[in-house]
Design a protein around this motif. Structure first.
Motif, PDB file in Angstrom:
ATOM      1  N   SER A 141     -42.356  43.743 -28.238  1.00 15.30           N
ATOM      2  CA  SER A 141     -43.463  42.810 -28.449  1.00 15.30           C
ATOM      3  C   SER A 141     -43.135  41.854 -29.587  1.00 15.30           C
ATOM      4  CB  SER A 141     -44.765  43.563 -28.738  1.00 15.30           C
ATOM      5  OG  SER A 141     -44.633  44.347 -29.881  1.00 15.30           O
ATOM      6  N   LEU A 196     -46.797  29.928 -23.389  1.00 18.99           N
ATOM      7  CA  LEU A 196     -45.881  31.031 -23.686  1.00 18.99           C
ATOM      8  C   LEU A 196     -45.778  32.025 -22.538  1.00 18.99           C
ATOM      9  CD1 LEU A 196     -46.887  31.673 -27.388  1.00 18.99           C
ATOM     10  CD2 LEU A 196     -44.809  30.566 -26.552  1.00 18.99           C
ATOM     11  N   LYS A 197     -46.619  31.890 -21.531  1.00 22.91           N
ATOM     12  CA  LYS A 197     -46.586  32.802 -20.381  1.00 22.91           C
ATOM     13  C   LYS A 197     -45.260  32.772 -19.645  1.00 22.91           C
ATOM     14  CE  LYS A 197     -51.484  32.608 -19.292  1.00 22.91           C
ATOM     15  NZ  LYS A 197     -52.466  32.187 -18.297  1.00 22.91           N
ATOM     16  N   LEU A 223     -47.980  37.671 -21.643  1.00 25.95           N
ATOM     17  CA  LEU A 223     -48.940  37.360 -22.692  1.00 25.95           C
ATOM     18  C   LEU A 223     -50.032  38.422 -22.643  1.00 25.95           C
ATOM     19  CD1 LEU A 223     -49.453  35.024 -24.704  1.00 25.95           C
ATOM     20  CD2 LEU A 223     -50.974  34.082 -23.001  1.00 25.95           C
ATOM     21  N   LEU A 247     -46.816  38.777 -27.342  1.00 24.51           N
ATOM     22  CA  LEU A 247     -46.022  38.467 -26.165  1.00 24.51           C
ATOM     23  C   LEU A 247     -44.993  39.574 -25.963  1.00 24.51           C
ATOM     24  CD1 LEU A 247     -45.414  36.033 -24.155  1.00 24.51           C
ATOM     25  CD2 LEU A 247     -43.648  35.405 -25.787  1.00 24.51           C
TER      26      LEU A 247
END
Length: 90
Positions: free
Chosen positions: A10, A24-25, A30, A42
């Motif tokens: 993470s 950021l996906k 996420l 993330l």
């Protein structure tokens, strides 16, 4: 057919604006977005950690990136306390 579980790590990513946080996906999963503290948790594959950190750090809406220290914590104490509480319950 065997299901192979990938090691994941993470990342805690601090952002300037939450509008771009959804971008950021494409770098990983996420899991959490803090609206008050402006950070995102993330999850990324451990094998892809360094290239993803480099790419994310060059984004203009990212302040800081930290590795989560959860994997470095010892889980022995938690296992021991659970086993002791089960024995006391008998």
């Amino acid at each position: 057919m065997k299901l192979k579980i990938k090691d994941r790590v993470s990342l805690i990513v601090y952002v300037y604006s939450l509008r771009q946080a959804s971008n950021l996906k494409k770098y990983g999963d996420l899991k959490y977005v803090s609206k008050r503290m402006h950070y995102v948790i993330l999850y990324v594959d451990k094998s892809q950690l360094s290239p993803i950190k480099k790419r994310i750090s060059h984004l203009n809406f990212v302040k800081k990136i930290y590795d989560s220290s959860l994997s470095a914590l010892s889980k022995e104490l938690a296992d021991r306390t659970i086993k002791e509480s089960v024995k006391e319950g008998d």
